[in-house]
Enzyme design. Structure first.
Site, PDB file in Angstrom:
ATOM      1  N   TYR A   1       0.853  -1.190   0.000  1.00  0.00           N
ATOM      2  CA  TYR A   1       0.000   0.000   0.000  1.00  0.00           C
ATOM      3  C   TYR A   1       0.888   1.238   0.000  1.00  0.00           C
ATOM      4  O   TYR A   1       1.531   1.544   1.008  1.00  0.00           O
ATOM      5  CB  TYR A   1      -0.898  -0.047   1.235  1.00  0.00           C
ATOM      6  CG  TYR A   1      -1.819   1.133   1.457  1.00  0.00           C
ATOM      7  CD1 TYR A   1      -2.229   1.966   0.431  1.00  0.00           C
ATOM      8  CD2 TYR A   1      -2.307   1.405   2.743  1.00  0.00           C
ATOM      9  CE1 TYR A   1      -3.081   3.033   0.651  1.00  0.00           C
ATOM     10  CE2 TYR A   1      -3.169   2.469   2.981  1.00  0.00           C
ATOM     11  CZ  TYR A   1      -3.547   3.280   1.929  1.00  0.00           C
ATOM     12  OH  TYR A   1      -4.396   4.341   2.153  1.00  0.00           O
TER      13      TYR A   1
ATOM     14  N   LYS B   1      -1.168  -1.321  -4.246  1.00  0.00           N
ATOM     15  CA  LYS B   1      -2.185  -0.268  -4.283  1.00  0.00           C
ATOM     16  C   LYS B   1      -1.448   1.059  -4.225  1.00  0.00           C
ATOM     17  O   LYS B   1      -0.753   1.349  -3.246  1.00  0.00           O
ATOM     18  CB  LYS B   1      -3.146  -0.389  -3.099  1.00  0.00           C
ATOM     19  CG  LYS B   1      -4.111   0.792  -2.964  1.00  0.00           C
ATOM     20  CD  LYS B   1      -4.922   0.689  -1.682  1.00  0.00           C
ATOM     21  CE  LYS B   1      -5.754   1.953  -1.459  1.00  0.00           C
ATOM     22  NZ  LYS B   1      -6.551   1.887  -0.209  1.00  0.00           N
TER      23      LYS B   1
ATOM     24  N   THR C   1      -9.064   0.422  -5.789  1.00  0.00           N
ATOM     25  CA  THR C   1      -9.601   0.382  -4.431  1.00  0.00           C
ATOM     26  C   THR C   1     -10.271   1.729  -4.190  1.00  0.00           C
ATOM     27  O   THR C   1      -9.602   2.758  -4.163  1.00  0.00           O
ATOM     28  CB  THR C   1      -8.501   0.124  -3.384  1.00  0.00           C
ATOM     29  OG1 THR C   1      -7.494   1.121  -3.493  1.00  0.00           O
ATOM     30  CG2 THR C   1      -7.886  -1.243  -3.588  1.00  0.00           C
TER      31      THR C   1
END
Length: 294
Positions: free
Chosen positions: A135, A163, A205
């Protein structure tokens, strides 16, 4: 290992009532996502106010989510912490509870070196058998993965995705050119989803999909069917919503939007505060103009 990190993943809010987890609202929120066939849900990420949760609350949130989902869609847990030992405990508990994968950012505040970031994720990789999504959120964590560190981490067998909440739209192209074929790259920024996926991303996301999962799903489906015009039309329609949902720090606006639509209480934990009157008005106007209903 099957790569669950693709398509539309909703970064879920965490509902509270009287300073406790609101498990009834959680069921409403999750069933709304299942109804509209999102590809996965992310529990206890930054949108889910993970830093405000005790370890016992974290466990209860995951356990209840697993029960509600009942294997309908994958569940991804957030396991970010600036304490490697605690992050390992979150990852171990996620494995024990039965989620399908987890996501973690580089440790915030302490500003580790790139080697320190690698060792942090190596430690998480060792403690579980779940697929892992990196992330990248430099505005939150204060530090980011270098391209070289992403490549190095991608060689660990269960690190399967990134992400990326940054704004470097060349990055997915650079990463895609070096990592293993089954390593997926997703954006975490609603407003750049099409541009990002045009550069090699395979999903999203989303914060906005807490309240418009059906529209977000339709956007991605059109994109994946090469209906660029249709996808752009939806994206343009949603741009004012994306803006409204970040007029104040996430998840303040999306929590109010969910409350306004009847999904949960407008309760957010300190040091975050509820949306200002001007932000509320902006959110209400967008919801009305888009005819959003739950």
């Amino acid at each position: 290992m099957h790569n669950i990190f693709k398509g539309l993943i909703t970064a879920l809010i965490t509902p509270f009532k009287d300073n406790k987890l609101d498990l009834y609202a959680l069921e409403r929120i999750i069933k709304h996502q299942i109804k509209h066939e999102v590809d996965a849900v992310l529990i206890a990420g930054s949108t889910g106010e993970s830093s405000s949760l005790s370890f016992e609350e974290y466990k209860l949130l995951l356990q209840t989510s697993v029960e509600i989902v009942n294997k309908c869609i994958p569940i991804i847990s957030g396991c970010s912490s600036n304490n490697t030992t605690y992050a390992r405990a979150l990852a171990a508990e996620s494995t024990k509870i039965g989620v399908d994968g987890f996501m973690a950012s580089p440790p915030s505040y302490v500003k580790p070196t790139q080697h320190g970031i690698y060792k942090h994720f190596e430690a998480l990789h060792e403690v579980c058998n779940l697929p892992i999504m990196l992330y990248s959120a430099p505005t939150r964590s204060g530090v980011d993965f270098s391209d070289e560190t992403i490549l190095r981490l991608s060689k660990l067998p269960r690190i399967l995705a990134l992400k990326d909440c940054g704004v470097d739209l060349e990055r997915p192209l650079r990463i895609r050119a070096t990592v293993k074929k089954d390593f997926n790259i997703l954006t975490g920024n609603d407003e750049v989803v099409l541009a990002f996926n045009a550069q090699g991303g395979v999903g999203w996301t989303s914060v906005a999909s807490n309240i418009v999962p059906n529209i977000c799903k339709e956007l991605l489906e059109k994109w994946n069917k090469n209906d660029t015009k249709g996808a752009l039309e939806i994206h343009q329609k949603l741009l004012p919503l994306y803006t409204a949902l970040f007029v104040e720090s996430n998840p303040i606006p999306i929590k109010y939007a969910a409350h306004y639509l009847g999904l949960c209480e407008n309760e957010i934990r300190p040091p975050l505060t509820e949306a200002s009157d001007s932000a509320k008005k902006q959110i209400e106007n967008i919801i009305t103009s888009l005819s959003i209903k739950i």
